[in-house]
Scaffold this active site. Structure first.
Site, PDB file in Angstrom:
ATOM      1  N   ASP A 173     -36.798   6.614 -22.052  1.00 57.34           N
ATOM      2  CA  ASP A 173     -37.134   6.328 -23.444  1.00 57.34           C
ATOM      3  C   ASP A 173     -38.157   5.104 -24.162  1.00 57.34           C
ATOM      4  OD1 ASP A 173     -37.590   4.763 -26.533  1.00 57.34           O
ATOM      5  OD2 ASP A 173     -35.490   6.791 -26.747  1.00 57.34           O
ATOM      6  N   HIS A 174     -39.279   5.531 -23.912  1.00 56.88           N
ATOM      7  CA  HIS A 174     -40.401   4.276 -23.130  1.00 56.88           C
ATOM      8  C   HIS A 174     -39.739   2.729 -24.194  1.00 56.88           C
ATOM      9  CE1 HIS A 174     -43.496   5.357 -25.765  1.00 56.88           C
ATOM     10  NE2 HIS A 174     -43.832   4.017 -26.073  1.00 56.88           N
ATOM     11  N   HIS A 235     -36.774   6.381 -30.256  1.00 51.96           N
ATOM     12  CA  HIS A 235     -37.113   5.638 -30.646  1.00 51.96           C
ATOM     13  C   HIS A 235     -36.255   4.858 -31.427  1.00 51.96           C
ATOM     14  CE1 HIS A 235     -39.566   6.617 -27.490  1.00 51.96           C
ATOM     15  NE2 HIS A 235     -40.736   6.943 -28.496  1.00 51.96           N
TER      16      HIS A 235
HETATM   17  C1  BG6 Z   1     -44.406   7.949 -28.183  1.00 52.56           C
HETATM   18  C2  BG6 Z   1     -44.999   9.107 -29.546  1.00 52.56           C
HETATM   19  O1  BG6 Z   1     -43.404   8.361 -27.657  1.00 52.56           O
HETATM   20  O2  BG6 Z   1     -44.427   7.080 -29.002  1.00 52.56           O
HETATM   21  C3  BG6 Z   1     -46.702   9.043 -29.963  1.00 52.56           C
HETATM   22  O3  BG6 Z   1     -45.175  10.323 -28.436  1.00 52.56           O
HETATM   23  C4  BG6 Z   1     -46.345   7.100 -30.278  1.00 52.56           C
HETATM   24  O4  BG6 Z   1     -46.279   9.804 -30.669  1.00 52.56           O
HETATM   25  C5  BG6 Z   1     -45.791   6.222 -29.212  1.00 52.56           C
HETATM   26  O5  BG6 Z   1     -47.507   7.414 -30.454  1.00 52.56           O
HETATM   27  C6  BG6 Z   1     -45.829   5.007 -29.739  1.00 52.56           C
HETATM   28  O6  BG6 Z   1     -45.099   4.550 -28.813  1.00 52.56           O
HETATM   29  P1  BG6 Z   1     -45.830   2.680 -28.792  1.00 52.56           P
HETATM   30  O7  BG6 Z   1     -45.361   1.842 -27.542  1.00 52.56           O
HETATM   31  O8  BG6 Z   1     -46.969   2.963 -28.793  1.00 52.56           O
HETATM   32  O9  BG6 Z   1     -44.894   1.944 -29.802  1.00 52.56           O
END
Ligand code: BG6
Length: 487
Positions: A173-174, A235
């Site tokens: 989960d980045h 997230h």
């Molecule tokens: C991803 C989603 O996990 O997170 C995308 O699949 C989203 O739809 C993205 O745009 C948002 O990530 P960040 O790091 O730009 O807030």
């Protein structure tokens, strides 16, 4: 330094590899964290050799590294670490070839990173086993989507668990890799100041907003997912866990994940008719030059597009435990919103017996802690002080901490953190099997209620803050969305 390794990327020519994975590895290499004997092996269907792959990386990944960090000699040395093997994951042949390459160094730490569509997980994992590539504690990293509901998440878990032990599986989960998200833990558990106030006696409500300005951007596969699955299940729920969990006894993978799991299991299920009370879903429409969701689908090639996919969700969540009983956690996320921001707002209870008036020009609001995670990182605390003058009245003042001030170091990207933890074998910032399933267990009844007839899909104008029904939801919870930049 990480000793020699073989880091195998399935989806090695894909967008994520070029935008995030390769640039992250390059930064680690420049910082001296990687042994240059280590190999990064790109794996994809196209036929090419390692030389061609390096040319491709030069063309497609290099532009994603800020110019000031490109050192010609280092870049050339880094490219030497890259290798390529053509594998069609639905057939065995390529796995045999991959096995031969990896067997040149049988004792190395192996990492298999799956940046491929979920329907390719099963054959990939099965062939890794069939060809004996999962040996010596090899690690498996998987990107979302990890399922579309509880049932499919369980299937993915059991598929992986048939071949790898849980200690070898890294579910990404980045958001957990973001420095700013880890800073939430530092704020809560590295200071004694907040913890005594961090409960239902002092906190009235909590808001978590992840707003994006981007829309569909041609990603038609989003239509099969929607904001609840794409953003909330992972997230937002992870952010909620970090904010609500008990202090772990140690900062180690299982202690932290045990605490997050308890939060997920304490979340009150929202089901049937409660869904229309506590959840709002919506889709953006056109505004000015900005197209609506349906027009964007059509522009991306979907003919006569019709879609019930939500691009916005707001939820009033409640945690049934001693610490949080009765405190609403108001979550919202949307695409094509007015601003890009990820922000947590903690609204404290007001003083029990106010004795000072507030200055005439000021609307009195209780103390509020704003934790901004993106695009800037800061903490602001709304407090009150005496208005200068003869009268004893209050004026709001801000305690303002810019967390990037004074830091001369480059902010690491979430993927840098993820890649290094994968190589080091630290699972703290990865999602465990039971966490994944508990999150889906909470999400599923919401989706099920939406599938029943008559469940409204509201509309909101592009570049706005969402539908008015989301305001009604939060007003019923005794609060209002916090929308200014600053306090
Ligand atoms: C991803 C989603 O996990 O997170 C995308 O699949 C989203 O739809 C993205 O745009 C948002 O990530 P960040 O790091 O730009 O807030």
């Amino acid at each position: 330094m990480i000793s020699s390794f073989d880091f195998v990327i399935f989806g090695g020519t894909g967008d994520l590899t070029m935008r995030k994975l390769i640039p992250s590895m390059y930064h680690h290499f420049c910082e001296g964290l990687l042994d240059c004997g280590g190999r990064i092996v790109g794996v994809a269907r196209s036929e090419m050799d390692s030389k061609k792959f390096r040319n491709l990386v030069n063309k497609e990944a290099k532009p994603h590294i800020e110019e000031e960090f490109i050192d010609k000699a280092k870049w050339a040395e880094f490219l030497e670490m890259l290798h390529y093997v053509a594998v069609d994951v639905t057939t065995p042949e390529g796995f045999e070839a991959l096995g031969k390459v990896l067997d040149e160094h049988p004792d190395r730490q192996r990492v298999f990173y799956l940046s491929i569509a979920p329907h390719f997980f099963a054959p990939t994992v099965q062939y890794l086993q069939q060809f004996g590539l999962n040996k010596n504690g090899a690690r498996l990293a998987v990107e979302k989507p990890l399922g579309k509901d509880l049932q499919s998440a369980k299937e993915i878990n059991s598929l992986m668990r048939a071949v790898f032990e849980e200690e070898q599986i890294y579910r990404i989960d980045h958001y957990l890799g973001k420095e700013t998200v880890q800073n939430l833990m530092a704020l809560r558990f590295g200071n004694s100041l907040f913890e005594p106030l961090w409960n239902r006696s002092h906190i009235k409500s909590v808001q978590i907003t992840v707003a994006e300005t981007v829309g569909l951007e041609g990603r038609t596969y989003y239509d099969g997912s929607g904001a609840l699955r794409d953003m909330v299940q992972n997230h937002l729920m992870q952010l909620l866990c970090i904010l609500a969990m008990e202090p772990p006894a140690e900062n180690n993978a299982n202690f932290v994940r045990d605490e997050k799991l308890k939060v997920l299991r304490s979340l009150r299920k929202i089901k049937d008719r409660e869904v229309s009370e506590d959840v709002v879903r919506a889709q953006y429409t056109s505004y000015g030059d900005l197209s609506g969701y349906i027009e964007e689908l059509e522009a991306a090639g979907v003919e006569n597009a019709e879609s019930e996919t939500e691009t916005y969700v707001a939820i009033k969540a409640e945690i049934d435990n001693w610490r949080w009983k009765g405190v609403p956690f108001l979550l919202r996320t949307g695409k094509r919103m007015r601003e890009r921001t990820t922000e947590v707002v903690i609204n404290f209870r007001d003083v029990p017996h106010p004795i000072f008036p507030t200055a005439a020009t000021v609307v009195h609001e209780p103390n509020r802690l704003v934790l901004r995670l993106q695009p800037e990182e800061y903490i602001k605390l709304l407090m009150y002080a005496k208005q200068p003058g003869d009268e004893f009245s209050l004026r709001p003042v801000k305690l303002d901490l810019n967390l990037n001030d004074g830091l001369k170091v480059r902010q690491r990207s979430a993927y840098e953190r993820i890649m290094i933890d994968l190589l080091r074998g630290d699972q703290t910032l990865f999602v465990r099997d039971d966490e994944l399933e508990a999150a889906w267990e909470w999400i599923d009844p919401i989706r099920e209620a939406w599938q029943k007839e008559g469940s409204p899909l509201y509309k909101y104008k592009s570049a706005d803050w969402g539908p008015t029904s989301a305001n009604e939801l939060i007003i019923k919870a005794g609060s209002s969305w916090f929308e200014e930049s600053g306090i």
